[in-house]
Motif scaffolding. Structure first.
Motif, short mmCIF file in Angstrom:
data_model
loop_
_atom_site.label_atom_id
_atom_site.label_comp_id
_atom_site.label_asym_id
_atom_site.label_seq_id
_atom_site.Cartn_x
_atom_site.Cartn_y
_atom_site.Cartn_z
N ILE B 84 53.78 -10.68 37.49
CA ILE B 84 52.62 -11.57 37.68
C ILE B 84 52.85 -12.88 36.94
CG2 ILE B 84 50.19 -11.87 37.07
CD1 ILE B 84 49.70 -9.05 37.94
N THR B 85 53.30 -12.78 35.69
CA THR B 85 53.57 -14.00 34.92
C THR B 85 54.59 -14.86 35.65
OG1 THR B 85 53.12 -12.78 32.91
CG2 THR B 85 54.29 -14.83 32.65
N HIS B 86 55.61 -14.23 36.20
CA HIS B 86 56.63 -14.97 36.95
C HIS B 86 56.03 -15.67 38.16
CE1 HIS B 86 59.93 -14.16 34.53
NE2 HIS B 86 60.76 -13.54 35.36
N ILE B 87 55.16 -14.96 38.86
CA ILE B 87 54.55 -15.58 40.06
C ILE B 87 53.70 -16.77 39.64
CG2 ILE B 87 52.98 -15.19 42.01
CD1 ILE B 87 53.93 -12.22 41.92
N GLU B 291 44.84 -11.28 28.12
CA GLU B 291 46.04 -10.44 28.06
C GLU B 291 46.95 -10.92 29.18
OE1 GLU B 291 45.40 -5.99 26.97
OE2 GLU B 291 43.63 -6.66 28.06
N ALA B 292 48.21 -11.10 28.85
CA ALA B 292 49.14 -11.69 29.82
C ALA B 292 49.34 -10.78 31.03
CB ALA B 292 50.47 -11.97 29.14
N GLY B 293 49.55 -11.41 32.17
CA GLY B 293 50.01 -10.69 33.35
C GLY B 293 48.99 -9.78 34.00
N LEU B 294 47.72 -10.10 33.91
CA LEU B 294 46.73 -9.27 34.59
C LEU B 294 46.07 -10.00 35.76
CD1 LEU B 294 44.96 -7.53 31.56
CD2 LEU B 294 46.84 -6.68 32.95
N ASP B 295 46.30 -11.29 35.85
CA ASP B 295 45.57 -12.08 36.83
C ASP B 295 46.50 -13.11 37.49
OD1 ASP B 295 43.84 -13.70 38.24
OD2 ASP B 295 42.30 -13.69 36.66
N LEU B 296 46.59 -12.99 38.81
CA LEU B 296 47.48 -13.89 39.56
C LEU B 296 46.92 -15.31 39.65
CD1 LEU B 296 48.72 -11.77 42.58
CD2 LEU B 296 50.16 -13.08 41.03
#
Lengths: 59, 315, 886
Positions: B84-87, B291-296
């Protein structure tokens, strides 16, 4: 009769208001004569310490 | 675990066969017991190489950048968060990814397991919650729960956050009243003790950058430690330079780190690099409810400008 | 306190007796010229702007305050100088402030021994204002309440926590933007005491010179108190000289000497071609004077628009020399600033030291580097020594950088091949007592500047193409005025109005405070706007989007169900405000309970109901000045009083009550307050925690309020209750986002600068007018409309010479990781991803949008972003240069 307009303005008084009028006019294409009776421009605002409500320095 | 492996292979084969993806990124057996390594499979016959077990501690999101064509990736909870973080950070478009989600049951702390043996471990296998280990001198049966990695013990996102397929039923998530007990412990130290703690922490660092290389979010073309004009940090073993590297890297991870533990997994000197990143995770959580990586749809809090920032200094 | 010294010809020995002449000898800049005499010059000009200002009221004639005799009674203007770091006591608050620091006379010396840091200071408000008893100034000076609060806060800051500051006032008048909060903070955070009373007189302890006062407090008790100092908050007065000149100029004045104007032409005097601004127009504070200034410029310009650009001169441009690839040849110029720097720093040693630094070809010391001759010498040196980088060690770049950059440009050098270091403010001024260390620091600063300058590169300023049409959002008074002025000066202007007609809230008004009929003049203005060929009016239209930047905006507009696009260069946001709908005082439960605008409507249509009323009550501050809406709505006091007078004039027997908190009829509106009292309007004050109570009992309407004089509850039976409702902002977050302009906590737009930029936004090319800025009456809305036009005009006039700054961010695409932090973090949307070419997908910065703030540079983890002119390697070189041992 079409009177020939003169593209210059005399601003009497070099306080904050006079100075800014002069600047606005000069920057919009008019020649300005700024007339001040004292030895320098700046007026009363230059004598103030800080300004309300931001407490910025008046100078 | 076998059901996971079978399902991973079945799904991968299907995707490759139908040419839905050009490759599958997953784990394969390493050269040593308890070791696994990332692998990219593009041939149908190679799917047998794919495995999954409690030693797959690296983060596969680290390997999804710069591919041509659609790829499939095996994703644990933390891997999916880094995807998700990458996207969000434009490293790969969602459409280019087929995510095979793995509900994670935790990864084991290999150093802790190995410390039970005086000689080399020659065989490792697992059966549900039981780990079986053999060396030339002894055999051990261990309860997996006692040997989980520290980050896995505190994990609250074991299930993949984003996926196209699942290899098994979702697992129960734990909720913790104090998700950052380790950070709190450091926060409560007085200045001297704190200083000593971090001094000791980085004492053994050999600047091999394995932590950085294993980290999915350390993807800059030129890392600041490698740059020479300007030279942000000295290249040697000087304590200041070593600490500068760790501090700066941690700050670059602020609000982006998912606490996947890949950095610790990769460190040959057993340095708990998470001590740096965890503090910033805690701050992100407490200051920005993040919190990182939970939401696009959202960028990390330190990456975005907002005229309505709650901090006074911005006004 | 003039900013420059001048010779008083009446006293000068040289001029009167041809003796002395010392000043000519000692002046290092040779600025003294005794031969100058009075000259008469005749100027032919198209318009005159008359901005003569005011004089502070002289309280000497008040025998009750003994300003002339008691050394510790001073005026607010004197206190202002005492607070100033450049004042006589260098910012130290002390008693006997008017004594010289080291008095020579014996009597003064004795007094000076009694000098102390005051523990208690009192401010007396309305000295020379609102007073026809001791002087002839019936008007309110508008500024004294706020400046007294400010002086008290600053005095406490200077003196430390235990200074006791008390302000004695009649009504606290803080009706400006953010003023009410300032006042509340003064009470709550700074602990300033506010005492509502008029002190009768001051006596002095002849020994200590402490001041004794006696007053009646709010409860009718007599209080005696002693203060170390008393500051008289003197009002603003129009001088006799100004009045005389006004007479010569043939312009009409009010009875108080202020200029007579019409609310719809608030900066135009009665004489054709003469425009006025500032306090002469009506007592006002700085931002209102600044608005007047621009408005007067707009009015003067409108009259001369056909002669625009006929007399201005343009500057000759010098070809730039290409220095790229050349080895740096730095010229270092060390300024003495007279004795300002040289008095402390050994400038000669610094100059010699500069010569030894790497890449420095030439170093020179000059007495005043900014003087005309030093500048022309600099040009010669640059050419003669073939210099390609310049370092100036002098004062602050804030004031002098543009001057030196012009000198560089005059010698053909790119103006960014320049570094200025401040060895005055940061050095000689602060290290006065340590000349050796100061000299060392000057060397360090020069070494750092040289290190940075060596890495300086010529920077390019991008030309901005300006679409010279204007969009005015909002067709109320302010918007129409702005559009009219811009159209008159020749620019195509669009008015976007969401309603079906122009005019906005002004349609609901009956009269202005000056008594003019609003509807007649409003309809005239609407007609003028509609008939102006340069103005396109879009009614029933909303703005659906806005993209772009100064000179290049693009919007989608929606009218009924049709959408169309508009490209324009300048936007004026004049979206106004609206009336608050009350949620208290039984509003909505009885048709006799109405708002101020409802009453205006009754007057407008001459409602027959008005003839049946025998008793009318007004309640002030409905929705204003309370915790959830902490600002003052500025217009309501005057509005209610005006309407009360109207009622009294219709039926003198009518009982009219105004229930208020502070009456805020600032400026000459105070005369209305006086007139209302003369007509028998009864004023009853209430406190915010003890609001009046309204009850409907059958056919009757009762208002219960505690009377502040009787300190007893009184009940008024009334036929009509008018609620003076707050003016609330539209809080248009969508519009604010379109143009990247901020809103304050209440939802009013935040201007560029509270004092000096009230009609524009920090976003270049976007201007502000009307009540969207802050609630204001008709004349002030029109003034701001004109001011916004004038400010926009200065930009439009530079159409062909508008450039970006060279100091902007740029991307090294090879290092860019495409993570998009720069794109999301930039407040100005300057970085974006390249959509084509070799570096597709990498970030790139739009130089026109970039403000050079450096946010993206600091946020880039990959080190791909650089700030031109402040590149990382330049900063590092400065830091490393600092660490070098000399």
């Amino acid at each position: 009769m079409n009177k020939q307009l003169i593209g210059s303005v005399v601003v009497i008084g070099g306080g904050i208001s006079g100075m800014l009028s002069a600047l606005d006019l000069a920057n919009s294409g008019y020649y300005v004569y700024l007339v001040e009776k004292g030895p320098s421009i700046g007026g009363v605002m230059a004598q103030l310490d800080k300004t309300f409500p931001t407490n910025d320095c008046a100078m | 675990m076998d059901t996971y492996i079978n399902k991973i292979r079945e799904l991968s084969l299907k995707l490759l066969k139908k040419k839905e993806v050009v490759k599958v990124i997953g784990f394969t057996k390493g050269t040593l017991p308890m070791a696994t390594s990332p692998i990219a499979i593009s041939l149908e016959q190679d799917v047998e190489k794919l495995i999954f077990n409690s030693t797959c501690g690296l983060n596969l999101a680290n390997y999804i950048r710069n591919h041509k064509g659609k790829i499939a990736v095996i994703a644990k909870g933390c891997d999916s968060r880094n995807i998700i973080t990458h996207i969000v950070e434009n490293q790969i478009p969602r459409e280019q990814l087929h995510i095979i989600g793995v509900p994670c049951k935790g990864m084991i702390d290999k150093t802790k397991v190995a410390s039970l043996f005086d000689d080399d471990i020659i065989e490792f296998s697992e059966d549900n919650d039981t780990l079986l280990l053999k060396s030339s001198s002894k055999e051990e049966r261990l309860n997996k729960q006692d040997y989980l990695r520290e980050n896995c013990k505190l994990c609250m996102h074991k299930n993949p956050v984003i996926y196209d397929d699942l290899v098994g039923d979702l697992v129960d998530e734990q909720t913790l009243d104090t998700p950052y007990p380790d950070v709190e412990q450091i926060e409560n130290m007085d200045a001297d003790t704190k200083w000593q703690h971090f001094d000791k922490l980085t004492k053994n660092c050999i600047r091999c950058y394995a932590c950085r290389n294993a980290c999915p979010i350390c993807y800059c073309p030129t890392c600041f430690v490698d740059e020479s004009g300007p030279q942000w940090v000295g290249k040697g073993q000087d304590k200041t330079d070593v600490n500068t590297f760790h501090f700066l890297r941690a700050f670059h991870c602020a609000g982006r780190c998912t606490d996947c533990g890949a950095c610790v997994e990769a460190c040959p000197m057993d340095i708990n690099v998470r001590d740096f990143t965890r503090k910033l995770n805690k701050d992100s959580f407490e200051l920005f409810e993040w919190e990182a990586g939970l939401d696009l749809t959202k960028r990390p809090p330190l990456d975005a400008y907002s005229p309505n920032d709650p901090n006074d200094f911005i006004k | 306190m003039p900013l420059k010294y001048a010779i008083n010809p009446d006293i000068c020995l040289k001029l009167t007796k041809d003796k002395c002449g010392t000043c000519e000898e000692v002046c290092p800049a040779n600025a003294i010229d005794y031969t100058q005499t009075e000259e008469h010059i005749t100027i032919n000009a198209g318009s005159i702007i008359y901005s003569p200002g005011f004089t502070p009221f002289d309280p000497s004639k008040f025998d009750n305050y003994q300003y002339a005799n008691f050394p510790n009674v001073i005026t607010s203007m004197e206190f202002e100088r005492i607070l100033s770091a450049t004042g006589p006591t260098m910012g130290h608050v002390t008693t006997f402030p008017k004594l010289p620091l080291n008095p020579k006379k014996k009597k003064d010396k004795l007094l000076a021994q009694k000098r102390k840091d005051p523990k208690k200071i009192a401010w007396f408000q309305c000295v020379g204002s609102r007073d026809i008893n001791k002087c002839d100034n019936p008007y309110c000076s508008s500024v004294c309440c706020m400046y007294a609060v400010k002086e008290a806060i600053i005095a406490k800051e200077h003196a430390g926590g235990d200074l006791d500051c008390s302000i004695f006032y009649m009504d606290m008048r803080t009706p400006g933007k953010e003023f009410e909060k300032y006042y509340e903070n003064a009470k709550d955070k700074h602990g300033i005491n506010f005492i509502r009373t008029k002190v009768h007189s001051v006596t002095e302890n002849p020994e200590t010179h402490d001041l004794n006062i006696r007053y009646v407090d709010d409860f009718g008790q007599i209080v005696d108190d002693t203060y170390d100092m008393i500051v008289l908050s003197v009002g603003l007065e129009i001088s006799e000289e100004t009045k005389a000149l006004s007479e010569k100029l043939g312009i009409d004045l009010t009875s108080n000497g202020f200029c007579k104007t019409n609310s719809f032409e608030p900066v135009t005097s009665s004489r054709d071609g003469i425009y006025i601004s500032g306090v002469f127009n009506n007592p006002k504070d700085i931002p209102d004077s600044v608005l007047d200034a621009s408005a007067a410029a707009s009015a003067a310009g409108d009259a001369l628009s056909s002669a625009r650009d006929t007399l201005t001169k343009s500057v000759e441009k010098i070809e730039e020399i290409n220095v790229v690839g050349e080895r740096p040849r730095i010229g270092a110029f060390i300024c003495d600033c007279g004795s300002n720097i040289k008095g402390v720093v050994d400038c000669e040693a610094v100059t010699e030291y500069a010569k030894t630094l790497p890449y420095v070809e030439f170093a020179d010391e000059s007495m005043y580097a900014c003087s005309q001759d030093a500048q022309s010498k600099m040009v010669d040196f640059i050419k003669e020594k073939n210099l390609n980088r310049i370092v100036i060690a002098a004062c602050t770049p804030k004031t002098h950088e543009p001057l030196f950059q012009e000198t560089l440009a005059n010698s053909g050098l790119n103006k960014y091949l320049f570094e200025m270091t401040n060895i005055r403010n940061h050095n000689s001024w602060v290290h006065k007592n340590n000349p050796d260390i100061a000299t060392q620091k000057a060397k360090d600063l020069v070494r750092m500047a040289v290190a940075k300058a060596a890495l300086a590169e010529p920077l390019k300023e991008e030309k901005i193409n300006v679409n010279d049409s204007v969009v005015v959002v909002g067709g109320g008074l302010a918007g129409m005025t702005s559009a009219k002025s811009l159209a008159t000066q020749g620019y195509s202007t669009h008015i976007i109005e969401k309603n079906n007609q122009l005019g906005g809230e002004a349609h609901k008004l009956y009269k202005t405070a000056q008594g003019e009929d609003v509807q007649t003049q409003l309809n005239e203005l609407i007609k003028e706007v509609e008939n102006n060929d340069n103005i396109t009016v879009h009614c029933n239209t909303t703005l659906e989007s806005a993209d772009g930047f100064v000179g290049n905006f693009k919007s989608t507009l929606k009218s009924d169900d049709k959408e169309f696009e508009l490209e324009y260069g300048i936007a004026v946001l004049a979206t106004g405000a609206k009336a608050f709908v009350p949620d208290e005082y039984e509003y909505g439960n009885d048709e006799r309970i109405i708002t101020s605008l409802d009453l205006d409507k009754m007057f407008k249509v001459n409602d027959t109901k008005l003839d049946t009323i025998n008793s009318a009550v007004f309640i002030q501050c409905v929705g204003s000045r309370q915790p959830d809406r902490p600002y003052c709505s500025r217009v309501c006091c005057t509005h209610s009083i005006d309407n009360a007078i109207e009622l009294k004039k219709r039926n003198p027997k009518m009982n009219v009550f105004i229930i208020y908190r502070d009456i805020r009829t600032y400026g000459e509106s105070e005369l209305l307050y006086k007139e209302a009292r003369n007509l028998g309007v009864i004023f009853i004050r209430y406190e915010v925690d003890k609001k009046p109570e309204v009850t409907i009992k059958g056919k009757n309407l009762f208002i219960k309020v505690t009377d502040h004089v009787l300190n007893m509850p009184v009940e008024i039976k009334t036929d009509m209750l008018t609620l003076a409702t707050a003016i609330v902002p539209r809080k248009d977050e969508k519009l604010a986002n379109f143009f990247k302009v901020p809103l304050n906590d209440e939802g009013f737009f935040i201007e560029k600068h509270a004092k000096l930029g009230p009609a524009e936004f920090a976003t270049s090319g976007v201007f502000l007018a009307g009540s969207g800025h802050y609630p204001k009456p008709v004349n002030e809305a029109i003034t701001q409309g004109r001011a916004s036009a004038s400010r926009a005009l200065t930009l439009l006039a530079k159409k062909d010479s508008l450039f970006t700054s060279g100091i902007i961010a740029n991307v090294d695409p090879l290092k860019c990781s495409e993570c998009g932090v720069c794109v999301s973090i930039c407040p100005y949307s300057a970085p974006m991803f390249a959509t084509e070419g070799r570096f597709e997908g990498k970030a790139e910065v739009n130089p026109v949008l970039c403000k050079g703030c450096g946010l993206c540079v600091a946020s880039c983890r990959s080190g791909a972003l650089h700030l031109r002119g402040f590149d990382t390697n330049q900063i590092f070189s400065q830091i490393f240069a600092l660490g070098e041992v000399v």
